[in-house]
Design a protein around this motif. Structure first.
Motif, PDB file in Angstrom:
ATOM      1  N   ASN A  98       1.637   6.163  -6.454  1.00 37.27           N
ATOM      2  CA  ASN A  98       0.661   5.775  -7.462  1.00 37.27           C
ATOM      3  C   ASN A  98       1.201   4.637  -8.328  1.00 37.27           C
TER       4      ASN A  98
ATOM      5  N   ASN B   3      -4.036   7.209  -3.480  1.00 30.77           N
ATOM      6  CA  ASN B   3      -3.191   8.270  -4.026  1.00 30.77           C
ATOM      7  C   ASN B   3      -3.876   9.639  -4.017  1.00 30.77           C
TER       8      ASN B   3
ATOM      9  N   ARG C 199       0.822  -1.208   0.000  1.00 29.77           N
ATOM     10  CA  ARG C 199       0.000   0.000   0.000  1.00 29.77           C
ATOM     11  C   ARG C 199       0.858   1.261   0.000  1.00 29.77           C
TER      12      ARG C 199
ATOM     13  N   THR D  46      -5.778  -0.094  -4.510  1.00 28.71           N
ATOM     14  CA  THR D  46      -5.374   0.793  -3.423  1.00 28.71           C
ATOM     15  C   THR D  46      -4.957   2.153  -3.968  1.00 28.71           C
ATOM     16  N   THR D  47      -4.433   2.163  -5.188  1.00 25.35           N
ATOM     17  CA  THR D  47      -3.994   3.438  -5.750  1.00 25.35           C
ATOM     18  C   THR D  47      -5.188   4.339  -6.055  1.00 25.35           C
TER      19      THR D  47
ATOM     20  N   SER E  76       1.679   2.233  -3.453  1.00 31.65           N
ATOM     21  CA  SER E  76       0.422   2.572  -4.126  1.00 31.65           C
ATOM     22  C   SER E  76      -0.036   3.969  -3.731  1.00 31.65           C
ATOM     23  N   ILE E  77       0.033   4.261  -2.428  1.00 29.81           N
ATOM     24  CA  ILE E  77      -0.496   5.537  -1.944  1.00 29.81           C
ATOM     25  C   ILE E  77       0.455   6.683  -2.274  1.00 29.81           C
TER      26      ILE E  77
ATOM     27  N   PRO F  83       1.475   0.650  -8.168  1.00 32.57           N
ATOM     28  CA  PRO F  83       1.166  -0.555  -7.400  1.00 32.57           C
ATOM     29  C   PRO F  83       2.286  -1.584  -7.521  1.00 32.57           C
TER      30      PRO F  83
END
Lengths: 146, 512
Positions: B86, B101, B79, B96-97, B82-83, B88
Motif C-alpha cells: 500500500n 491493495n 505495482r 494502483t493502491t 503498491s499492491i 506507491p
C-alpha cells in the motif's frame, strides 16, 4: 503560512536574479537582437509574478514537520556534507563504510549490523564499480595498496 | 508504412545484438527492482542509474536501451509495492493502491499481481505499436517547424504541464521557471558572456544537468525517505497461489483498451506523464462503471486495478513520442532520458530518425523485446520482488546516497559537485514538501537552452520583431490549443458542478 514564507524566499531569489538580469548582464557586442540579457529578464518577470501570487494567495496546507523529524533530516544533511568532505581524502571505501555505518546506526540498526553493512558496502561497492564497471572513484588512504 | 517496417527491421538488428539484448534484460530487471522498492519510482531509478550507465562508457544506443528498460521496467515494478505494501513508488502508482491493495488483503495477492502484470504488458505494447506507427510521421511534420513554431511548442508544453500536473498550477509554473533559471546559469553560448556565475569557476560551464537530476531525485528522495521513516514496521502482505484467469481478462478487456488509449494520449501530451494518465483513466472507468462501480471501486475491483496499470504503462510509451520526434519530453522521466541523449551528443528531435536511425529505431525495437521480457520476469518471478520489499529503509537510505555520490563523482571527479547535489537534494525535498512538482523543474532545466535558443533564433530572423512568433499557422494553432487546455478543464468542472446542483434541486423539489 509556510507557503507565504516560501513565496517570500522565491520572491527574494527572483529579485536578486532580476537585478543581475536587468542591471549586470551586458554583452560587449552582440549578433542577435535579444542578447544574453532578455531571456533572464523574461524569466525574472514570470517567476516574480508566480511568487507574488503565492505570497498573496497561499495554499492552506502547512509544512507538517515535528521537531524530531526536522532534527533527523538535519543530521542526515550534516552526515552527507561530512561524507562529501571526506570523500576524496579518505577514499571511497573508508568514507562509505563510515557514512553507511553511522547512518544505518542512526536509523535504528544495531551497532554490529551497521558496522558490517558499512564495511561490506564500502568494499563490495568499490570492487563492483572500479573493477567491473571501470568507474572512477577516489582511492584515498588505500591508494598505495589498490 | 514501408519506412516503418524498414526502420523496425534496422532497429531489431541493433536491439538483437547480444550485448544490447543483455542491456535490455538488465535494464528491465533493475527497473522492476527499483520500481518495486517502496518509495522509489521510475524517475528516481533512472536518475540514480543514468550517470553510472554514462560513466561505464556504453555506446549511446546501448545506454539508452538500458535506461529506457529501467524506465518502463520501473513502471511495471511500481505495482508490486503498491499492491503488497500500500506504498506507491511514485505519483503514477497511487491509483494502483486503491484497488490493488484491497485485493491483496482479501487473499488475492497473486491474482492482483498477475492481472496487473498482464495489463501493464498490454498497455505498454499498445503504446509501442502506436509509437512506431506515428513517430516517424510526427517527425516528418516536425522537420518543417521553424524556430518560432518551436517557441509555440514550448509554450504549449509548459501550459500542459501547469494545467495538468500538480494541484496548484502557479506552483508548477514557478517550478518550471525555476528549472529554466537553473539552465540559464553559465556562459551564454551566443555571446560568451558569463551569466549568474558570481566568479565561481565551477559554474562557468553551467550547472550540470546530471547534478540537478541526481540532487533532486536521488538525494531529495533519500531525505524524504529518512523524513517519512516511522518507527513502526511496514506490513508486507503474503503472496499466494491465486492467478489471473481468462475470465478476468475478458471482463476487463474494454477497460484495458480504453485506458491504454487514454494513457497513450496523455503520455504524448508534452509534460504530462504516467501520474496524470493513471488518474484520468481511473476516474473515467469509475464513472463508466456507474452505480456498480460506486460500490466496488476502491474495495478490490479488478477494473480499478486494470485501469491505472494499463494507462501508466501506455503513458510511459506515449511519453517517448514527443521526446523522440520533437525533442520535447512527455514526462519528467523522459526529460531525464532526453538529457541523457544530449550527454551523448545526440540531439533528439525530428532529425533523429534520419541522422541516428540506429538509436531511434534500436530503442523502439528494444521496447518490444523489453515488454515481452518484463511479462516473463513479472509473472513467475514476482515472488522474488515481493521478498525484496522487506529491505529495511535504514539500509535503503544510505544505499541511495552512495549510489548518487558514485554517479556524480565518477563522471567529472569534482568534489564541488558533491556539495551541489546535497544542496539540490535539500531544495528538492523542500519543494516537494510544499506541493511543487519536481518533474516540472527538471523539464525546465532540460528545455531551458532549447527554449532560449529558438526564441533568439526566431527574433534574429525577424531582426527583433516579436510579431514573428504569431506568423505561422502551426504556432497559432499551438497557442490556441494551449489556451484551450488552460480554459476547458475549469469550465467543464464549473458546468458539471452547476448540473449537479440543478439535479440536486430537482430531486429536492420532487421529494417536496
Amino acid at each position: 503560512m509556510a507557503d507565504r514564507i516560501l513565496g517570500g524566499i522565491a520572491l527574494a531569489i527572483t529579485l536578486a536574479y532580476a537585478f543581475f538580469a536587468f542591471m549586470v548582464i551586458r554583452a560587449p557586442f552582440q549578433y542577435d537582437p535579444l542578447g544574453p540579457e532578455t531571456w533572464p529578464q523574461i524569466l525574472a518577470v514570470v517567476a516574480g509574478l508566480c511568487s507574488l501570487y503565492i505570497v498573496i494567495r497561499p495554499d492552506r496546507r502547512g509544512f507538517h514537520l515535528s521537531h524530531g523529524t526536522l532534527g533527523r533530516v538535519a543530521v542526515v544533511v550534516v552526515l552527507l556534507v561530512l561524507y562529501a568532505f571526506l570523500y576524496e581524502p579518505l577514499g571511497f571505501i573508508l568514507a562509505t563504510a563510515l557514512f553507511c555505518g553511522v547512518l544505518a546506526r542512526m536509523l535504528g540498526a544495531s551497532a554490529i549490523r551497521a558496522a558490517v553493512f558499512g564495511i561490506c558496502f564500502g568494499a563490495v561497492g568499490y570492487l563492483l564499480c572500479v573493477k567491473l564497471l571501470a568507474l572512477n572513484l577516489p582511492d584515498g588512504v588505500f591508494s598505495k595498496i589498490l | 508504412m514501408n519506412e516503418v517496417f524498414a526502420g523496425l527491421y534496422q532497429g531489431f538488428g541493433v536491439a538483437l545484438e547480444p550485448m544490447n539484448l543483455l542491456y535490455v534484460l538488465i535494464g528491465c530487471f533493475t527497473g522492476t527492482l527499483m520500481g518495486a522498492l517502496p518509495g522509489i519510482g521510475p524517475i528516481n531509478g533512472v536518475a540514480i542509474l543514468l550517470p553510472i550507465a554514462f560513466g561505464a562508457g556504453l555506446p549511446p544506443e546501448s545506454a539508452l536501451i538500458l535506461l529506457a528498460g529501467i524506465y518502463y521496467g520501473a513502471e511495471y515494478g511500481g505495482r508490486v509495492s503498491s499492491i503488497m505494501l500500500n506504498v506507491p513508488g511514485d505519483a503514477g502508482a497511487i491509483f494502483t493502491t486503491l484497488d490493488g491493495n484491497p485485493m491483496a488483503k482479501k487473499g488475492e495477492a497473486g491474482r492482483a499481481l498477475s492481472l496487473s502484470g498482464v495489463c501493464s504488458f498490454i498497455g505498454g505494447t499498445f503504446a509501442i505499436v502506436l509509437l512506431s506507427l506515428f513517430g516517424p510521421m510526427l517527425a516528418g511534420i516536425a522537420v518543417t517547424f521553424s524556430p518560432s513554431d518551436y517557441v509555440a511548442l514550448m509554450v504549449f508544453a509548459f501550459t500542459c504541464l501547469a494545467a495538468m500536473v500538480g494541484r496548484n498550477p502557479v506552483k508548477t509554473l514557478l517550478g518550471a521557471v525555476l528549472g529554466l533559471m537553473i539552465a540559464s546559469v553559465g556562459i551564454d553560448a551566443n555571446t560568451g558572456v558569463a551569466r549568474f556565475t558570481f566568479g565561481v569557476p565551477d559554474l562557468l560551464s553551467g550547472i550540470d544537468f546530471l547534478v540537478v537530476v541526481i540532487g533532486l531525485f536521488g538525494m531529495g528522495e533519500m531525505i524524504s525517505l529518512v523524513e517519512q521513516m516511522s518507527s513502526g514496521k511496514m506490513n508486507v502482505l503474503k503472496s499466494d497461489k491465486t492467478f489471473v484467469s481468462m475470465k478476468d481478462m475478458l471482463a476487463v478487456k474494454w477497460t484495458v483498451l480504453r485506458c491504454s488509449i487514454i494513457g497513450f494520449i496523455v503520455g504524448v501530451l508534452p509534460g504530462t506523464g504516467a501520474s496524470v494518465a493513471s488518474a484520468v483513466s481511473y476516474g473515467t472507468e469509475k464513472r463508466l462503471a456507474g452505480e456498480s462501480g460506486k460500490e466496488s471501486f476502491g474495495k478490490g475491483d479488478i477494473r480499478g486495478l486494470a485501469a491505472p496499470e494499463s494507462a501508466n504503462n501506455a503513458a510511459a510509451g506515449g511519453a517517448m513520442v514527443p521526446m523522440l520526434t520533437l525533442g520535447i519530453p512527455g514526462s519528467g522521466t523522459t526529460a531525464i532520458l532526453l538529457g541523457a541523449l544530449l550527454l551523448f551528443n545526440v540531439t533528439p528531435g525530428p532529425l533523429m530518425f534520419k541522422q541516428h536511425p540506429d538509436i531511434a529505431w534500436g530503442l523502439i525495437a528494444s521496447m518490444y523485446i523489453g515488454n515481452v521480457a518484463l511479462l516473463i520476469i513479472n509473472l513467475p518471478l514476482v515472488g522474488l520482488f515481493v521478498r525484496l520489499l522487506t529491505i529495511p529503509l535504514k539500509y535503503m537510505a544510505p544505499l541511495i546516497a552512495v549510489l548518487s555520490f558514485i554517479g556524480v563523482y565518477s563522471i567529472v571527479s569534482n568534489p564541488f559537485d558533491l556539495y551541489m547535489i546535497i544542496g539540490f537534494g535539500v531544495l528538492g525535498w523542500a519543494l516537494r514538501k510544499m506541493g511543487f512538482s519536481l518533474a516540472s523543474v527538471i523539464l525546465g532545466v532540460v528545455l531551458g537552452n532549447i527554449f532560449e535558443d529558438n526564441l533568439r533564433r526566431a527574433l534574429s530572423i525577424s531582426a527583433g520583431d516579436w510579431s514573428i512568433l504569431l506568423q505561422s499557422g502551426t504556432s497559432i494553432l499551438l497557442y490556441i490549443l494551449a489556451v484551450l487546455i488552460l480554459v476547458l478543464p475549469p469550465l467543464f468542472g464549473y458546468l458539471a458542478k452547476r448540473r449537479a446542483a440543478a439535479e440536486a434541486e430537482l430531486a429536492a423539489s420532487a421529494i417536496d
